[in-house]
Design a protein around this motif. Structure first.
Motif, PDB file in Angstrom:
ATOM      1  N   VAL A   1       4.409   2.100  13.460  1.00 26.12           N
ATOM      2  CA  VAL A   1       3.404   1.253  12.823  1.00 26.12           C
ATOM      3  C   VAL A   1       2.991   1.906  11.511  1.00 26.12           C
ATOM      4  CG1 VAL A   1       1.088   0.294  12.995  1.00 26.12           C
ATOM      5  CG2 VAL A   1       2.561   0.379  15.032  1.00 26.12           C
ATOM      6  N   GLN A   2       2.906   1.087  10.493  1.00 26.48           N
ATOM      7  CA  GLN A   2       2.494   1.601   9.192  1.00 26.48           C
ATOM      8  C   GLN A   2       1.561   0.611   8.535  1.00 26.48           C
ATOM      9  OE1 GLN A   2       5.655   2.221   6.323  1.00 26.48           O
ATOM     10  NE2 GLN A   2       4.520   3.847   5.298  1.00 26.48           N
ATOM     11  N   LEU A   3       0.458   1.121   8.030  1.00 25.42           N
ATOM     12  CA  LEU A   3      -0.486   0.320   7.258  1.00 25.42           C
ATOM     13  C   LEU A   3      -0.551   0.910   5.862  1.00 25.42           C
ATOM     14  CD1 LEU A   3      -3.468   0.032   9.793  1.00 25.42           C
ATOM     15  CD2 LEU A   3      -1.426  -1.395   9.629  1.00 25.42           C
ATOM     16  N   VAL A   4      -0.388   0.061   4.871  1.00 27.39           N
ATOM     17  CA  VAL A   4      -0.383   0.530   3.488  1.00 27.39           C
ATOM     18  C   VAL A   4      -1.399  -0.262   2.688  1.00 27.39           C
ATOM     19  CG1 VAL A   4       0.980   0.878   1.402  1.00 27.39           C
ATOM     20  CG2 VAL A   4       2.044   1.185   3.649  1.00 27.39           C
ATOM     21  N   GLU A   5      -2.414   0.450   2.197  1.00 25.90           N
ATOM     22  CA  GLU A   5      -3.419  -0.187   1.354  1.00 25.90           C
ATOM     23  C   GLU A   5      -3.001  -0.109  -0.106  1.00 25.90           C
ATOM     24  OE1 GLU A   5      -5.815   2.087   4.587  1.00 25.90           O
ATOM     25  OE2 GLU A   5      -4.062   2.441   3.321  1.00 25.90           O
ATOM     26  N   SER A   6      -3.465  -1.090  -0.860  1.00 29.13           N
ATOM     27  CA  SER A   6      -3.229  -1.096  -2.307  1.00 29.13           C
ATOM     28  C   SER A   6      -4.336  -1.880  -2.973  1.00 29.13           C
ATOM     29  CB  SER A   6      -1.859  -1.714  -2.628  1.00 29.13           C
ATOM     30  OG  SER A   6      -1.796  -3.050  -2.185  1.00 29.13           O
ATOM     31  N   GLY A   7      -4.385  -1.776  -4.287  1.00 29.24           N
ATOM     32  CA  GLY A   7      -5.343  -2.563  -5.051  1.00 29.24           C
ATOM     33  C   GLY A   7      -6.549  -1.799  -5.547  1.00 29.24           C
ATOM     34  N   GLY A   8      -6.671  -0.541  -5.163  1.00 33.42           N
ATOM     35  CA  GLY A   8      -7.794   0.237  -5.642  1.00 33.42           C
ATOM     36  C   GLY A   8      -7.682   0.521  -7.131  1.00 33.42           C
ATOM     37  N   GLY A   9      -8.765   1.025  -7.686  1.00 31.63           N
ATOM     38  CA  GLY A   9      -8.771   1.344  -9.105  1.00 31.63           C
ATOM     39  C   GLY A   9     -10.161   1.668  -9.580  1.00 31.63           C
ATOM     40  N   SER A  10     -10.298   1.723 -10.887  1.00 29.23           N
ATOM     41  CA  SER A  10     -11.581   2.025 -11.511  1.00 29.23           C
ATOM     42  C   SER A  10     -12.101   0.795 -12.217  1.00 29.23           C
ATOM     43  CB  SER A  10     -11.415   3.164 -12.519  1.00 29.23           C
ATOM     44  OG  SER A  10     -11.000   4.349 -11.881  1.00 29.23           O
ATOM     45  N   VAL A  11     -13.347   0.446 -11.947  1.00 29.28           N
ATOM     46  CA  VAL A  11     -13.978  -0.710 -12.574  1.00 29.28           C
ATOM     47  C   VAL A  11     -15.408  -0.359 -12.941  1.00 29.28           C
ATOM     48  CG1 VAL A  11     -12.558  -2.414 -11.368  1.00 29.28           C
ATOM     49  CG2 VAL A  11     -14.732  -1.670 -10.368  1.00 29.28           C
ATOM     50  N   GLN A  12     -15.969  -1.149 -13.800  1.00 28.92           N
ATOM     51  CA  GLN A  12     -17.380  -0.997 -14.131  1.00 28.92           C
ATOM     52  C   GLN A  12     -18.222  -1.794 -13.146  1.00 28.92           C
ATOM     53  OE1 GLN A  12     -17.713  -2.101 -18.330  1.00 28.92           O
ATOM     54  NE2 GLN A  12     -17.701   0.078 -18.862  1.00 28.92           N
ATOM     55  N   ALA A  13     -19.456  -1.387 -13.023  1.00 28.39           N
ATOM     56  CA  ALA A  13     -20.379  -2.099 -12.146  1.00 28.39           C
ATOM     57  C   ALA A  13     -20.408  -3.578 -12.516  1.00 28.39           C
ATOM     58  CB  ALA A  13     -21.772  -1.497 -12.262  1.00 28.39           C
ATOM     59  N   GLY A  14     -20.408  -4.404 -11.483  1.00 29.89           N
ATOM     60  CA  GLY A  14     -20.365  -5.843 -11.690  1.00 29.89           C
ATOM     61  C   GLY A  14     -18.975  -6.425 -11.635  1.00 29.89           C
ATOM     62  N   GLY A  15     -17.990  -5.558 -11.665  1.00 31.96           N
ATOM     63  CA  GLY A  15     -16.611  -6.017 -11.648  1.00 31.96           C
ATOM     64  C   GLY A  15     -16.123  -6.332 -10.247  1.00 31.96           C
ATOM     65  N   SER A  16     -14.838  -6.672 -10.164  1.00 31.84           N
ATOM     66  CA  SER A  16     -14.232  -7.085  -8.896  1.00 31.84           C
ATOM     67  C   SER A  16     -12.908  -6.362  -8.689  1.00 31.84           C
ATOM     68  CB  SER A  16     -13.968  -8.598  -8.881  1.00 31.84           C
ATOM     69  OG  SER A  16     -15.164  -9.334  -8.985  1.00 31.84           O
ATOM     70  N   LEU A  17     -12.581  -6.196  -7.432  1.00 31.17           N
ATOM     71  CA  LEU A  17     -11.278  -5.698  -7.033  1.00 31.17           C
ATOM     72  C   LEU A  17     -10.863  -6.412  -5.759  1.00 31.17           C
ATOM     73  CD1 LEU A  17     -11.544  -1.798  -7.455  1.00 31.17           C
ATOM     74  CD2 LEU A  17     -10.076  -3.323  -8.768  1.00 31.17           C
ATOM     75  N   ARG A  18      -9.569  -6.513  -5.565  1.00 33.01           N
ATOM     76  CA  ARG A  18      -9.040  -7.076  -4.329  1.00 33.01           C
ATOM     77  C   ARG A  18      -8.097  -6.053  -3.699  1.00 33.01           C
ATOM     78  NH1 ARG A  18      -4.532 -11.695  -3.331  1.00 33.01           N
ATOM     79  NH2 ARG A  18      -5.427 -12.724  -1.498  1.00 33.01           N
ATOM     80  N   LEU A  19      -8.483  -5.581  -2.554  1.00 35.86           N
ATOM     81  CA  LEU A  19      -7.652  -4.639  -1.832  1.00 35.86           C
ATOM     82  C   LEU A  19      -6.751  -5.386  -0.850  1.00 35.86           C
ATOM     83  CD1 LEU A  19     -10.250  -1.845  -0.963  1.00 35.86           C
ATOM     84  CD2 LEU A  19      -8.989  -2.234  -3.092  1.00 35.86           C
ATOM     85  N   SER A  20      -5.580  -4.831  -0.634  1.00 36.39           N
ATOM     86  CA  SER A  20      -4.647  -5.386   0.336  1.00 36.39           C
ATOM     87  C   SER A  20      -4.266  -4.316   1.346  1.00 36.39           C
ATOM     88  CB  SER A  20      -3.376  -5.883  -0.354  1.00 36.39           C
ATOM     89  OG  SER A  20      -3.655  -6.892  -1.284  1.00 36.39           O
ATOM     90  N   CYS A  21      -3.957  -4.759   2.543  1.00 36.74           N
ATOM     91  CA  CYS A  21      -3.476  -3.860   3.586  1.00 36.74           C
ATOM     92  C   CYS A  21      -2.291  -4.550   4.247  1.00 36.74           C
ATOM     93  CB  CYS A  21      -4.577  -3.586   4.596  1.00 36.74           C
ATOM     94  SG  CYS A  21      -4.031  -2.672   6.060  1.00 36.74           S
ATOM     95  N   ALA A  22      -1.108  -4.013   4.023  1.00 33.41           N
ATOM     96  CA  ALA A  22       0.110  -4.572   4.581  1.00 33.41           C
ATOM     97  C   ALA A  22       0.525  -3.770   5.803  1.00 33.41           C
ATOM     98  CB  ALA A  22       1.218  -4.553   3.541  1.00 33.41           C
ATOM     99  N   ALA A  23       0.748  -4.474   6.889  1.00 36.64           N
ATOM    100  CA  ALA A  23       1.109  -3.819   8.144  1.00 36.64           C
ATOM    101  C   ALA A  23       2.569  -4.072   8.484  1.00 36.64           C
ATOM    102  CB  ALA A  23       0.224  -4.326   9.275  1.00 36.64           C
ATOM    103  N   SER A  24       3.188  -3.081   9.052  1.00 33.67           N
ATOM    104  CA  SER A  24       4.549  -3.227   9.560  1.00 33.67           C
ATOM    105  C   SER A  24       4.646  -2.518  10.908  1.00 33.67           C
ATOM    106  CB  SER A  24       5.566  -2.647   8.577  1.00 33.67           C
ATOM    107  OG  SER A  24       5.311  -1.274   8.340  1.00 33.67           O
ATOM    108  N   GLY A  25       5.558  -3.018  11.723  1.00 32.36           N
ATOM    109  CA  GLY A  25       5.744  -2.403  13.031  1.00 32.36           C
ATOM    110  C   GLY A  25       4.840  -2.935  14.120  1.00 32.36           C
TER     111      GLY A  25
END
Length: 120
Positions: A1-25
């Motif tokens: 089983v593997q879970l891989v997160e992505s989508g992180g980063g640096s933003v200013q306050a008030g901004g948005s991000l979308r994280l993903s978590c892809a699972a396999s196995g």
């Protein structure tokens, strides 16, 4: 089983991000999925969770700003984060488990995390 997160980063306050978590196995639609985060120097903190039926629950600190969704055919879960604050800074981990709970204990599988940094 593997879970891989992505989508992180640096933003200013008030901004948005979308994280993903892809699972396999594993068959993701049989599991509840949660997001936890750990800020520098702090304990791991519950962010939110979504059951296999799609019912979501959030920590008070993120309620109304964060949304968890899941795409079962893709074995992927998302964390949409809006109106980000510096206090949201941390490493975000997804976790799969048998029940939708704010406690980390029942979750069986964990990803390595993706880093989010929010500047003021």
């Amino acid at each position: 089983v593997q879970l891989v997160e992505s989508g992180g980063g640096s933003v200013q306050a008030g901004g948005s991000l979308r994280l993903s978590c892809a699972a396999s196995g594993l068959n993701g639609d049989e599991y509840a999925i949660a997001w936890f985060r750990r800020a520098p120097g702090k304990e791991r903190e519950f962010v939110g969770t979504i059951s296999w039926t799609g019912d979501a629950m959030y920590a008070e600190s993120v309620k109304g700003r964060f949304t968890i969704s899941r795409d079962n055919p893709k074995n992927t879960v998302y964390l949409q984060m809006n109106s980000l604050k510096p206090d949201d800074t941390g490493v975000y981990h997804c976790a799969f488990g048998p029940s939708s709970t704010a406690s980390p204990d029942p979750y069986l599988y964990w990803g390595q995390g993706t880093e989010v940094s929010v500047s003021s």
